[in-house]
Design a protein around this motif. Structure first.
Motif, mmCIF file in Angstrom:
data_model
loop_
_atom_site.group_PDB
_atom_site.id
_atom_site.type_symbol
_atom_site.label_atom_id
_atom_site.label_comp_id
_atom_site.label_asym_id
_atom_site.label_seq_id
_atom_site.Cartn_x
_atom_site.Cartn_y
_atom_site.Cartn_z
ATOM 1 N N UNK A 55 -18.234 25.204 -115.999
ATOM 2 C CA UNK A 55 -17.959 26.643 -115.980
ATOM 3 C C UNK A 55 -16.457 26.871 -116.104
ATOM 4 N N UNK A 56 -16.102 28.078 -116.524
ATOM 5 C CA UNK A 56 -14.702 28.478 -116.642
ATOM 6 C C UNK A 56 -14.263 29.195 -115.371
ATOM 7 N N UNK A 57 -13.140 28.762 -114.836
ATOM 8 C CA UNK A 57 -12.547 29.489 -113.710
ATOM 9 C C UNK A 57 -11.929 30.786 -114.216
ATOM 10 N N UNK A 100 -7.102 22.321 -118.761
ATOM 11 C CA UNK A 100 -6.186 23.456 -118.823
ATOM 12 C C UNK A 100 -5.778 23.689 -120.269
ATOM 13 N N UNK A 101 -5.949 24.919 -120.726
ATOM 14 C CA UNK A 101 -5.451 25.358 -122.030
ATOM 15 C C UNK A 101 -4.423 26.463 -121.795
ATOM 16 N N UNK A 155 -4.840 18.070 -118.077
ATOM 17 C CA UNK A 155 -5.658 18.298 -116.895
ATOM 18 C C UNK A 155 -4.851 19.114 -115.915
ATOM 19 N N UNK A 156 -5.542 19.854 -115.064
ATOM 20 C CA UNK A 156 -4.847 20.701 -114.098
ATOM 21 C C UNK A 156 -4.142 19.870 -113.041
ATOM 22 N N UNK A 157 -4.641 18.655 -112.822
ATOM 23 C CA UNK A 157 -4.078 17.820 -111.766
ATOM 24 C C UNK A 157 -4.356 16.370 -112.068
ATOM 25 N N UNK A 158 -3.545 15.485 -111.521
ATOM 26 C CA UNK A 158 -3.811 14.064 -111.633
ATOM 27 C C UNK A 158 -5.046 13.716 -110.817
ATOM 28 N N UNK A 194 -11.220 25.236 -117.362
ATOM 29 C CA UNK A 194 -12.638 24.875 -117.418
ATOM 30 C C UNK A 194 -12.928 23.700 -116.489
ATOM 31 N N UNK A 195 -13.890 23.896 -115.607
ATOM 32 C CA UNK A 195 -14.374 22.828 -114.742
ATOM 33 C C UNK A 195 -15.491 22.085 -115.477
ATOM 34 N N UNK A 196 -15.344 20.766 -115.578
ATOM 35 C CA UNK A 196 -16.396 19.940 -116.178
ATOM 36 C C UNK A 196 -16.945 18.997 -115.112
#
Length: 677
Positions: A87-89, A190-191, A377-380, A432-434
């Motif tokens: 889903x998309x945050x 993250x885009x 990615x949003x985070x490592x 986007x959360x995968x």
């Protein structure tokens, strides 16, 4: 007279064809009554159809589909903590004022994906002229035409700076993620798009009235340490020819034109101007000189020459965000995750640094290629557990740290009479959360769909297996027929050649030949077919030869010889049909052997395949490197279980299918095993 003597030759032939047709029908019916044979044939046909239809069933098999090493979707039923899908945050294009918060008082209540400014001057007394503002500009969207968020950093040059500030000023965009799930996300992609704009005001302005036939002189003192580029702008509303001479310590430029125009020069110490009015009227002239930096980094000393992506947490007890050291302490105490000191900053933990920023839009992971995984990615990976606990508010910051680049820039800045403005533009934010489950059998380490990869690789595995097997059969059957039928010296020579090939260990020889062909730069697919075709025929030739020796003594063969039939005719019509059952059995076993050999050679990295095959998929799953000749492995883990298991299962199905078909066929033709069906 018997009934058969009354039949014509044509009727006999028709009856023979009818009986042969009935026998074939009975053989097929009997074959399908052997369940293992029917199952093997159905599986083999299904795999062959899949391989033929792979361009339509598995288009672009190398395209990124989902997070790397995602497990099969149906594994989700065994995981009670699964998120439930991707889903998309947030997905924002910053077209409305509601997409930003210009000066929030409580950032914990800001919705996910809404951005707000971050601005910090460590020592305001060293840079009192610096301010900022944030707004939506509906004319400057990156990918969509509906706008972008703008953070404008304004330096009021009316305030004179005597020295470059010692500390970096920090400015950028922030957004929050409220995590309300009990499960830590597998990946968050993250885009975003960003760019900068520079508004450099003139370092000099002046107005003159030049009489007809007269000239004026002007002089600007710079005293810079090195030459820089400047634009001299001459503006007038009169269509009169002006002769302009610009003299600097670097060059002299002479230029003549009518109306308004620009002259570009390089200068370090000073700029001298002479403007001659060649007309017959008195004309007013406006003169301005602007510095032309090549990029933002000529103006500002930007730490790490780009953007940082930093992350921190909202502390509800203190009513503020945590510092980087506080996040590191929280990570160590609660999760036993040690954070390296090198990524700890006052603003949070550095997730990524040196993200480039240019004058034109840079779409970070927005226009991803057909082959690649999103790069951001949003985070490592090790920090997901820290930031994404249920109830956490994670704060992410895109920031630059800057100060003036040199004393030269400070001198030019103090010469400006209007504000110097740097604009940071931000657009097209997507988060986007995968989840860790995808597709029928999951993904590999590059996020490619394994089902697509296997379907695409089937055609190569089957192609190599069949081509190499038919090559083996052609060589083995031809030599076996000639040796058995001719006998004598021909038989002796052929059998000694067979003995030689049978005495050499098969797979080591395959490795040596594959290595030789690889060094000869032969195409890997051609090389592997040649390698597999060289071996495998010797045993078949000896077996065929033994059968031919028995058939050669048959009465019908002797009768054919007595009637004057040629050797080729006898072999084709009388002997070859007698060895055909053996040939079929060799097809069944040979295809499996060659498919497994291709998989083994590819798996060990002896040949560097440019194609997809089952062996290559298993090789990549095991972590074996072709570059080191099969070394550098050790990549097996439970995360890769599905990546290794399912291609292996397909190989097993192929092997079992051929075995079941050959065993069922043997049961039909072997009198000792034959049953009534």
């Amino acid at each position: 007279m018997s009934e058969s003597s009354k039949l014509s030759t044509k009727e006999v032939i028709e009856r023979y064809k009818k009986v042969r047709k009935e026998r074939r029908r009975y053989a097929i019916k009997s074959f399908f009554k052997i369940k293992r044979g029917a199952f093997g044939l159905i599986v083999l046909v299904a795999l062959t159809v899949l391989s033929v239809l792979s361009p339509w069933l598995a288009p672009k098999p190398h395209k990124f589909r989902h997070a790397p090493l995602s497990r099969p979707e149906w594994f989700r039923i065994f995981d009670p903590n699964a998120l439930g899908g991707d889903f998309y945050i947030t997905k924002r294009t910053f077209a409305q004022e509601s997409d930003i918060r210009t000066s929030p008082t409580d950032i914990s209540n800001i919705p996910d994906g809404v951005i707000y400014p971050y601005f910090n001057i460590p020592n305001v007394f060293q840079w009192p002229s610096l301010t900022y503002r944030m707004y939506i500009d509906n004319t400057k969207g990156a990918k969509t035409p509906d706008g972008a968020a703008v953070l404008e950093i304004i330096d009021d040059t009316q305030y004179r700076l005597e020295s470059i500030p010692e500390n970096y000023t920090v400015a950028g965009f922030c957004f929050n993620i409220h995590w309300n799930y009990s499960t830590v996300p597998y990946r968050i992609y993250l885009w975003f798009a960003r760019k900068y704009e520079l508004q450099i005001p003139p370092i000099y302005k002046s107005s003159y009235t030049i009489p007809a036939g007269s000239s004026i002189n002007d002089y600007i003192f710079l005293n810079l340490s090195k030459a820089r580029t400047f634009t001299v702008k001459i503006e007038t509303s009169y269509d009169v020819l002006l002769n302009v001479t610009v003299i600097t310590d670097v060059q002299t430029v002479k230029y003549a034109d009518k109306g308004s125009f620009e002259i570009t020069v390089k200068a370090a110490k000073d700029i001298a101007l002479n403007i001659l009015n060649t007309g017959t009227d008195i004309i007013p002239v406006n003169i301005s000189i602007e510095w032309q930096p090549t990029s933002l980094f000529e103006v500002l000393d930007v730490e790490n020459i780009g953007l940082y992506l930093m992350s921190t947490l909202w502390d509800p007890k203190k009513g503020r965000t945590m510092t980087g050291s506080e996040v590191a302490e929280y990570s160590l105490k609660k999760f036993a995750i040690s954070v390296p000191d090198i990524i700890v900053r006052r603003e949070g933990l550095v997730q990524y640094g040196q993200k480039p920023i240019e004058k034109s839009w840079i779409n970070e992971s927005y226009d991803i290629s057909e082959e690649a995984e999103p790069t951001q990615l949003i985070s490592k990976g090790e920090h997901y557990k820290v930031f994404f606990q249920k109830g956490n508010i994670s704060v992410f910051r895109f920031i630059i740290k800057f100060r003036y680049a040199s004393k030269d820039i400070l001198k030019l800045r103090n010469m400006m009479k209007e504000p110097l403005i740097v604009r940071l533009l931000f657009d097209d934010l997507q988060l986007q959360v995968q989840d860790k489950y995808y597709g029928l059998i999951g993904t590999d380490d590059k996020g490619r769909d394994l089902a697509y990869m296997i379907v695409n690789g089937l055609k190569i595995s089957l192609f190599v297996g069949f081509v190499a097997t038919f090559a083996n059969i052609f060589i083995g059957v031809s030599l076996g027929l000639v040796a058995g039928y001719k006998g004598g010296r021909v038989d002796e020579v052929i059998m000694r050649i067979c003995d030689f090939f049978m005495s050499i260990p098969g797979f080591p020889l395959l490795l040596v030949l594959a290595f030789i062909f690889n060094n000869l730069r032969l195409d890997a697919l051609v090389a592997i077919i040649i390698v597999l075709s060289i071996l495998g025929w010797a045993g078949m030739a000896r077996t065929i030869r033994s059968q031919v020796l028995a058939l050669r003594a048959s009465v019908y063969v002797e009768a054919a010889k007595a009637s004057g039939a040629s050797s080729f005719y006898i072999i084709r019509k009388h002997i070859l049909p007698g060895v055909w059952p053996l040939v079929l059995l060799y097809i069944m076993t040979g295809v499996v052997s060659n498919i497994l050999s291709e998989a083994g050679l590819t798996f060990l990295g002896v040949l560097v395949p440019t194609w997809d095959s089952i062996g290559k998929i298993i090789q990549e799953a095991s972590g074996i490197s072709p570059a080191t000749g099969g070394g550098g492995g050790g990549g097996l883990s439970m995360d890769r279980f599905h990546w290794l298991f399912f291609p292996g299962l397909i190989l097993m199905l192929i092997a079992y299918s051929f075995y079941a078909i050959s065993d069922a066929y043997d049961e039909l033709i072997n009198p000792k095993r034959r049953r009534k069906y």
